[in-house]
Design an enzyme around this catalytic site. Structure first.
Site, mmCIF file in Angstrom:
data_model
loop_
_atom_site.group_PDB
_atom_site.id
_atom_site.type_symbol
_atom_site.label_atom_id
_atom_site.label_comp_id
_atom_site.label_asym_id
_atom_site.label_seq_id
_atom_site.Cartn_x
_atom_site.Cartn_y
_atom_site.Cartn_z
ATOM 1 N N MET A 179 23.989 9.375 2.943
ATOM 2 C CA MET A 179 24.318 10.332 3.655
ATOM 3 C C MET A 179 24.358 10.276 5.297
ATOM 4 O O MET A 179 25.231 11.228 5.712
ATOM 5 C CB MET A 179 22.690 11.097 3.494
ATOM 6 C CG MET A 179 22.900 12.741 4.164
ATOM 7 S SD MET A 179 23.853 13.544 3.349
ATOM 8 C CE MET A 179 23.137 14.490 1.891
ATOM 9 N N LYS B 255 -17.443 -1.127 6.364
ATOM 10 C CA LYS B 255 -17.838 -2.047 5.492
ATOM 11 C C LYS B 255 -19.295 -2.118 5.281
ATOM 12 O O LYS B 255 -19.749 -2.053 4.319
ATOM 13 C CB LYS B 255 -17.453 -3.456 5.858
ATOM 14 C CG LYS B 255 -17.622 -4.689 4.912
ATOM 15 C CD LYS B 255 -16.686 -5.919 5.193
ATOM 16 C CE LYS B 255 -16.876 -6.918 4.295
ATOM 17 N NZ LYS B 255 -16.354 -8.049 4.469
ATOM 18 N N GLU C 215 0.874 -1.217 0.053
ATOM 19 C CA GLU C 215 -0.128 0.221 0.009
ATOM 20 C C GLU C 215 1.006 1.190 -0.142
ATOM 21 O O GLU C 215 0.439 2.303 -0.369
ATOM 22 C CB GLU C 215 -0.979 -0.193 1.201
ATOM 23 C CG GLU C 215 -1.979 -1.080 1.171
ATOM 24 C CD GLU C 215 -1.740 -2.385 1.730
ATOM 25 O OE1 GLU C 215 -0.398 -2.647 2.050
ATOM 26 O OE2 GLU C 215 -2.571 -3.192 2.151
ATOM 27 N N PHE D 227 -11.050 -7.541 14.166
ATOM 28 C CA PHE D 227 -9.774 -8.221 13.314
ATOM 29 C C PHE D 227 -9.595 -6.707 12.037
ATOM 30 O O PHE D 227 -10.593 -6.403 11.522
ATOM 31 C CB PHE D 227 -10.325 -9.396 12.465
ATOM 32 C CG PHE D 227 -9.207 -9.833 11.306
ATOM 33 C CD1 PHE D 227 -7.945 -10.282 11.862
ATOM 34 C CD2 PHE D 227 -9.355 -9.742 10.066
ATOM 35 C CE1 PHE D 227 -6.813 -10.514 10.882
ATOM 36 C CE2 PHE D 227 -8.412 -9.900 9.292
ATOM 37 C CZ PHE D 227 -7.248 -10.578 9.635
ATOM 38 N N GLN D 228 -8.444 -6.576 12.030
ATOM 39 C CA GLN D 228 -8.011 -5.479 10.918
ATOM 40 C C GLN D 228 -8.584 -4.324 11.292
ATOM 41 O O GLN D 228 -8.903 -3.403 10.238
ATOM 42 C CB GLN D 228 -7.940 -6.100 9.607
ATOM 43 C CG GLN D 228 -7.020 -7.085 9.278
ATOM 44 C CD GLN D 228 -7.090 -7.502 7.594
ATOM 45 O OE1 GLN D 228 -7.982 -7.164 6.850
ATOM 46 N NE2 GLN D 228 -5.948 -7.700 7.265
#
Lengths: 586, 97
Positions: A485, A170, A58, A120-121
């Site tokens: 760097m 959802k 993502e 969940f999630q």
């Protein structure tokens, strides 16, 4: 809100309403990856005219949408599921906020009844992203979807551009609703001021006409506002030095004689000194970032400040403004041109001494680098040749670190929107996915990602996306087998104690083989005599992504440098080497 | 920039929506502005709430606090009512916009 969609008034699911809303907002492409909570939306996406590009992570979707937005000037769209899908967008959202990119993130959320139960999630992505979104939403009622999407695009693309996240439960995607695209948007708390006050323009013109050492301090806002043509007219009217910040490279042609280069920590001596010695900074769409100002209390000590910005909160945030002009910078410059003509007709300042001083610095201290003694490849030379061979219509993206600074220094930018990088956030791994998005937005342009070997290992998985979706970007890995760097700072400030900066990337991974495994052409270059033909070979491949492993000298450093926290007056042109100020007439 | 600590009272009208308190409180926290007191109440318009915020300005200018607050899309209006006799428990309806 140019047109009323034909679907208006039709019954459909919230998910279909979301997709119809994105179509109504004229979205042509989005970058995303499905999962449980967003899955209802992916069913109508299957039938939509919108091109959906399936990423491998993502974060890649977020930076790709940013690259697309930076190249096209349109909003970029990314889409992800709840929980980890959404949190993987956190870095791109922060990145877009810091660099004022119009980015829309759509995320699925667990069903509204499960919110707050550690489902969940489940992640409170609205709460997580409040600090670095311009605004964000949690939608639980499907009837609100079109209005929220319309508002999100309006907020992201107007005023100071920025990211907007829309989190949708959802069940709101699954329920039935009636699609109703709004005909107008009214937000009581959001009315960006785009037209500058006439009095402020008059005051600004008077201030400029009174100055004898003015400098145009040009920031990324000039590119966002498509104000480069107006900027050039204004500059050529006054005939004064110009500096372009890291976010503004390309806003004013590098080849223009009035261009002194980039200011800041790794800016040119002429650009840094112009700001330090100026009696007026004509600040256009810039924000006095610490990487430009150095130690703030010693920045441009004798300068009055004219500050033009679309964001009123930038005025006086870091530096007091003597004259502030709030508005769109294109409108501001357009109004300033006739006002300045009038002011100059009354009082034409003599800038010839100032211009002579600046031109002397510019010619005495050009950007440069040493070729390594051992005959190995110089990273600066690689980047310089990439720019020269590929040409000024090429779009360059970069990761973050030495290669980014060299790409900002040693490539000549002649046009806006040809230089994309992570300026404010400093996001390692920005380069490859941003190049993917840039190529989607400008398919006919050559797009080179100039990446470090450290950065490349953070987001190279999107080369699979590029290979499978006919997005033939080119990647130059400036492989110094180090977090270069950080290593440079260890050399300069930590007595050469190289704690955890050795990546050993000339041993592992084998970048060309890695590239081949992802469906790209993998090339390698180690010797200066092979440089041009390797670049030309990469330029000749246009049906596949190409990755070139440029195995460069490890000890090259970025110069000039103003060490963090010190004054711009302490600029060094090489290790322990300051410019010879006594020889300059300042 | 000032080193002395000055008290200000801001009357802020906000959209009455979930999360709006977090938006305001989070802004003060991340910008290192100091909230001394905070009172949230309804207005005659049920879609709008009123926050009365006691701000201790130290290091930042009040203008910067107000400008940053004003960037929040959920913030409708901000009024500096310092020394206007308003108390922080004042939740009278306010139609100023």
């Amino acid at each position: 809100m140019a047109h009323i969609p034909t679907a208006n008034g039709t019954a459909m699911t919230g998910a279909t309403s979301l997709v119809k809303s994105l179509e109504a907002a004229d979205v042509e492409v989005m970058f995303g990856l499905p999962g449980g909570a967003i899955l209802p939306a992916y069913d109508p996406i299957f039938d939509s005219s919108i091109r959906h590009i399936l990423v491998r992570h993502e974060q890649g979707a977020g930076h790709a949408a940013t690259g697309y937005a930076q190249v096209t000037g349109r909003a970029g769209v990314c889409i992800a599921t709840s929980g980890p899908g959404a949190t993987n967008l956190v870095t791109p959202l922060m990145d877009a906020a810091m660099d004022s990119v119009p980015l829309i993130a759509i995320t699925g959320q667990v069903p509204s009844a499960a919110i707050g139960t550690d489902a969940f999630q489940e992640a409170d992505i609205r709460g997580i992203t409040m600090p670095f979104t311009k605004h964000n939403y949690l939608v639980t009622n499907p009837d609100e979807i079109p209005g929220v999407i319309a508002e999100a695009f309006h907020i992201a693309t107007t005023g100071r551009p920025g990211p907007v996240l829309v989190d949708i439960a959802k069940d709101a995607l699954q329920k039935m609703t009636t699609f109703n695209w709004p005909t107008s948007i009214k937000l009581a708390g959001y009315n960006p001021k785009t037209t500058p006050d006439a009095q402020a323009i008059t005051d600004a013109a008077a201030l400029i006409a009174q100055s004898s050492k003015p400098v145009f301090y040009v920031g990324g806002g000039v590119i966002k506002a498509n104000a480069h043509k107006e900027l050039r007219q204004l500059v050529e009217l006054l005939v004064a030095p110009v500096v372009t910040t890291l976010m503004a490279r390309g806003a004013f042609p590098d080849s223009h004689p009035l261009h002194m280069g980039m200011p800041g920590m790794h800016g040119t001596v002429a650009a840094v000194t112009a700001l330090q010695k100026a009696d007026l900074l004509i600040t256009l769409g810039a924000r006095f970032d610490d990487r430009v100002t150095g130690k703030l209390s010693t920045f441009a000590p004798n300068a009055k400040i004219l500050h033009a910005d679309i964001d009123p909160a930038e005025i006086g945030k870091n530096r007091h403004a003597d004259v502030a002009v709030v508005g769109d910078v294109r409108e501001t410059i357009s109004a300033l041109i006739p006002a300045l003509k009038a002011a100059l007709a009354k009082n034409q300042p003599d800038l010839s001494t100032w211009m002579r001083q600046m031109n002397s610095l510019k010619s005495t201290y050009p950007l440069g680098y040493d070729q390594p003694d051992d005959g190995s490849l110089s990273p600066q030379h690689v980047i310089q040749r990439l720019g020269q061979i590929s040409g000024t219509d090429t779009i360059f993206t970069a990761g973050v670190g030495q290669h980014q600074m060299w790409a900002s220094q040693f490539i000549s930018y002649e046009h806006p929107r040809t230089w994309l990088n992570s300026g404010g956030a400093g996001t390692m791994g920005y380069g490859v996915p941003a190049a993917m998005g840039a190529k989607v937005g400008a398919p006919d342009a050559t797009v080179w990602a100039i990446d470090g070997d450290g950065c490349f290992q953070m987001t190279n998985q999107e080369l699979v996306t590029c290979a499978l979706n006919n997005i033939p970007i080119k990647v130059a890995i400036i492989n110094n087998e180090s977090l270069g760097m950080v290593r440079q700072w260890q050399t300069l400030f930590y007595e050469g104690r190289y704690s955890n900066t050795n990546l050993e990337s000339k041993r592992v991974p084998n970048f060309p083989m890695l590239a081949e495994s992802m469906g790209c052409v993998g090339l390698s270059c180690e010797r200066p005599e092979d440089l041009d033909k390797t670049i030309e070979k990469a330029m000749s491949i246009n049906d596949q992504p190409v990755v070139v492993d440029f195995r460069v000298h490890r000890d090259a450093m970025v110069w000039p440098m103003v060490a963090a926290g010190t004054s711009n007056d302490e600029i060094m042109i090489a290790r322990a080497t300051a410019p010879d100020w006594d020889s300059q007439e300042l | 920039m000032t080193t002395s600590r000055r008290q200000h009272t801001l009357e802020v009208l906000v959209e009455n929506e979930p999360g709006v308190l977090a938006r305001v409180a989070g802004l003060f926290s991340r910008r290192a502005f100091n909230i001394e007191t905070l009172n949230v109440g309804p207005t005659a318009d049920s879609s709008i709430s009123k926050m009365v915020i006691g701000v201790a300005v130290e290091g930042h200018s009040l203008e910067q606090v107000i400008a940053q607050l004003d960037k929040l899309v959920s913030v409708i209006s901000i009024k500096d009512v310092t020394g206007k006799g308003k108390e922080v428990h004042d939740t009278q309806p306010d139609y100023q916009n």
